[in-house]
Design an enzyme around this catalytic site. Structure first.
Site, PDB file in Angstrom:
ATOM      1  N   ARG A 225       1.100   4.637  17.306  1.00  0.00           N
ATOM      2  CA  ARG A 225       0.766   5.665  16.310  1.00  0.00           C
ATOM      3  C   ARG A 225       1.245   7.069  16.654  1.00  0.00           C
ATOM      4  O   ARG A 225       1.789   7.757  15.796  1.00  0.00           O
ATOM      5  CB  ARG A 225      -0.742   5.692  16.038  1.00  0.00           C
ATOM      6  CG  ARG A 225      -1.297   4.404  15.448  1.00  0.00           C
ATOM      7  CD  ARG A 225      -0.516   3.917  14.267  1.00  0.00           C
ATOM      8  NE  ARG A 225      -1.112   2.714  13.680  1.00  0.00           N
ATOM      9  CZ  ARG A 225      -0.482   1.909  12.849  1.00  0.00           C
ATOM     10  NH1 ARG A 225       0.760   2.153  12.491  1.00  0.00           N
ATOM     11  NH2 ARG A 225      -1.093   0.849  12.364  1.00  0.00           N
TER      12      ARG A 225
ATOM     13  N   SER B 177      -5.351  -8.714   8.309  1.00  0.00           N
ATOM     14  CA  SER B 177      -4.680  -7.423   8.423  1.00  0.00           C
ATOM     15  C   SER B 177      -3.950  -7.430   9.759  1.00  0.00           C
ATOM     16  O   SER B 177      -4.555  -7.669  10.795  1.00  0.00           O
ATOM     17  CB  SER B 177      -5.718  -6.304   8.374  1.00  0.00           C
ATOM     18  OG  SER B 177      -5.195  -5.154   9.005  1.00  0.00           O
TER      19      SER B 177
ATOM     20  N   ASP C 233      -6.725   4.131  13.336  1.00  0.00           N
ATOM     21  CA  ASP C 233      -5.365   4.624  13.123  1.00  0.00           C
ATOM     22  C   ASP C 233      -5.320   5.947  12.365  1.00  0.00           C
ATOM     23  O   ASP C 233      -4.499   6.805  12.653  1.00  0.00           O
ATOM     24  CB  ASP C 233      -4.538   3.554  12.416  1.00  0.00           C
ATOM     25  CG  ASP C 233      -4.221   2.394  13.362  1.00  0.00           C
ATOM     26  OD1 ASP C 233      -4.080   2.659  14.573  1.00  0.00           O
ATOM     27  OD2 ASP C 233      -4.137   1.246  12.907  1.00  0.00           O
TER      28      ASP C 233
ATOM     29  N   ASP D 114       0.821  -1.215   0.000  1.00  0.00           N
ATOM     30  CA  ASP D 114       0.000   0.000   0.000  1.00  0.00           C
ATOM     31  C   ASP D 114       0.857   1.268   0.000  1.00  0.00           C
ATOM     32  O   ASP D 114       0.669   2.157  -0.831  1.00  0.00           O
ATOM     33  CB  ASP D 114      -0.910   0.048   1.242  1.00  0.00           C
ATOM     34  CG  ASP D 114      -2.034  -0.984   1.181  1.00  0.00           C
ATOM     35  OD1 ASP D 114      -2.361  -1.454   0.073  1.00  0.00           O
ATOM     36  OD2 ASP D 114      -2.587  -1.306   2.257  1.00  0.00           O
TER      37      ASP D 114
HETATM   38  N1  ARG Z   1      -7.959  -2.453  16.964  1.00  0.00           N
HETATM   39  C1  ARG Z   1      -6.630  -2.029  17.272  1.00  0.00           C
HETATM   40  C2  ARG Z   1      -6.579  -0.557  17.546  1.00  0.00           C
HETATM   41  O1  ARG Z   1      -7.455   0.151  17.115  1.00  0.00           O
HETATM   42  C3  ARG Z   1      -5.622  -2.416  16.208  1.00  0.00           C
HETATM   43  C4  ARG Z   1      -5.777  -1.698  14.899  1.00  0.00           C
HETATM   44  C5  ARG Z   1      -4.875  -2.222  13.802  1.00  0.00           C
HETATM   45  N2  ARG Z   1      -5.182  -3.606  13.552  1.00  0.00           N
HETATM   46  C6  ARG Z   1      -4.824  -4.324  12.492  1.00  0.00           C
HETATM   47  N3  ARG Z   1      -5.124  -5.572  12.521  1.00  0.00           N
HETATM   48  N4  ARG Z   1      -4.231  -3.813  11.461  1.00  0.00           N
HETATM   49  O2  ARG Z   1      -5.673  -0.090  18.184  1.00  0.00           O
END
Ligand code: ARG
Length: 445
Positions: free
Chosen positions: A97, A178, A126, A17
């Site tokens: 993040r 993912s 995110d 991506d």
């Molecule tokens: N649900 C988690 C959060 O919001 C992880 C998000 C990313 N998850 C992923 N499988 N790419 O912090």
């Protein structure tokens, strides 16, 4: 009129991506693209990522090992706060993040860029975390999220787009999930996991063994804390990164650290996520056990509310907020006596606290003991209960709270296990005796 191209700094993971996004930002927006990659524990080869960014058309690729910063400024404060989202998720992705956003902002300043970009989609948390963090640190920067709108490519289209431009394309089969990963945990969603009834298949897990297949013999470990920060494992002093890496392996080997959670995303969606967070699960457990020894009842009660609030703000992307600074100041103050050692047993997927000690412990053997040396004043308990129970007795005399028809009021005659009266005497089994004050009829809802 200036002919100098504008610069955009892209948060770059090295995946398909964001590699396609490098080319897309150049071609569609006419940007010079600088990529920015921070290793929080899941980028084994930073040099390979740099090369891939340049091959994808970046003018410059910034890569850095940010693991130590991640642990000291994000993971440990989250642990000290007891931050578990909705009671369970140790917030690995959510804590990562704001650091990645900070690196992005720093890079944008160094490069004189007016734009930053990230590869988050429009459905998740995110994007919110990146956008809010950039906004809080550098409100003048403009954020572009190609995956949220504009780029709109399927995976097949991305592969064709990449091939046509000589961008390296993944050779391995795409995972059906993912995944986001850093030192503090792995987050896995999508694929079959979207069915909340479906048990997670084996291939979801990479850091933990199936508890059924864990070593037959349990393992006991000792974790030492100083002011709420883990400093040693089994007597060996370790820096934060080392300690977490070791504990992930150790606890994962015993099947500890799996979390299967339906959680409430900020954007209003319930989602199902599988987490693997062996070190985080064990350290939160141990940290809380130590707090149980050294914090007063009132602090423990109040801190639980702070923990929930803290977890929410981290989850919701408000790391760089005044509210966070204020809560963090409280949390920091609570940690001044959180030093000591906790024994934890790892056994077939469970972690159990089996021992604790601290020089600041409020646990007093002479007060707690039922054996010799009891220092507790038993006689004084009588006076205490007299005062503590005063309002109950006062109320009983005037309001007949537990009379006949009150909710949860017990029937007068003794009942058997099945709930049937054992002996029934029509004269005594009905209503309250006349000595008891009458319950007012209206009080019933
Ligand atoms: N649900 C988690 C959060 O919001 C992880 C998000 C990313 N998850 C992923 N499988 N790419 O912090």
């Amino acid at each position: 009129m200036t002919t100098k191209k504008r610069t955009c700094v892209l948060a770059y993971s090295g995946g398909l991506d964001t590699s396609v996004a490098v080319a897309w930002l150049r071609e569609t927006h006419g940007f010079e693209v600088v990529t920015c990659t921070g290793d929080l524990g899941s980028v084994p080869d930073l040099e390979a990522v740099r090369e891939k960014a340049l091959k994808s058309g970046a003018k410059k690729a910034i890569v850095q090992d940010a693991r130590d910063t991640f642990v000291r400024f994000f993971v440990w404060p989250g642990l000290q706060a007891g931050a578990l989202y909705e009671g369970r998720y140790p917030l690995a992705t959510a804590l990562g993040r704001p650091l990645l956003a900070k690196l992005l902002v720093d890079a944008a300043r160094d490069e004189g860029a007016e734009f930053v970009a990230h590869g988050c989609t429009g459905k998740g948390n995110d994007q919110v975390r990146f956008d809010l963090a950039v906004g809080a640190l550098a409100p003048d920067l403009k954020v572009i999220a190609p995956m949220r709108g504009g780029m709109n490519m399927t995976r097949e289209e991305e592969i064709d787009y990449a091939k046509a431009r000589g961008i390296p394309v993944p050779v391995t089969k795409k995972s059906p999930y993912s995944v986001d990963e850093n030192l503090w945990g792995r987050s896995v969603e999508a694929g079959i996991l979207e069915d909340p009834w479906a048990a997670p298949p084996r291939d979801v897990f990479q850091w933990t063994v199936d508890p059924d297949e864990a070593p037959a013999k349990a393992r006991e470990i000792v974790i030492a804390f100083n002011e709420g920060v883990p400093i040693a494992l089994d007597g060996e002093e370790l820096d934060g990164v080392e300690l977490i890496v070791k504990l992930n392996a150790l606890a994962g080997k015993h099947g500890v650290g799996r979390i299967d959670q339906i959680e409430n995303r900020l954007v209003g969606i319930k989602s199902r996520e599988i987490y693997e967070a062996p070190a985080a699960v064990v350290l939160h457990l141990a940290h809380r056990a130590l707090e149980d020894m050294v914090l007063s009842k009132e602090t423990l009660r109040f801190k639980e509310r702070v923990s929930a609030e803290y977890a929410d703000l981290v989850y919701n992307g408000l790391w760089f907020s005044a509210h966070h600074q204020d809560l963090a100041a409280y949390v920091h103050s609570t940690q001044r006596f959180v030093s000591g050692e906790i024994r934890v047993k790892l056994d077939h997927g469970t972690a159990t606290v089996v021992g604790r000690r601290s020089e600041h412990s409020l646990y007093s053997l002479s007060l707690a003991t039922y054996g010799k040396g009891d220092a507790f004043d038993h006689k004084a308990a009588e006076g205490f209960i007299g005062v503590f129970g005063l309002p109950l007795r006062n109320q009983a005399r005037t309001q007949a709270l537990w009379a006949g028809d009150a909710p949860l009021a017990l029937p007068k005659a003794p009942t058997s296990r099945s709930g049937r009266r054992v002996a029934s005497d029509p004269k005594t089994s009905q209503g309250a005796s006349s000595a008891t004050p009458k319950r007012p009829k209206k009080a019933r809802r």
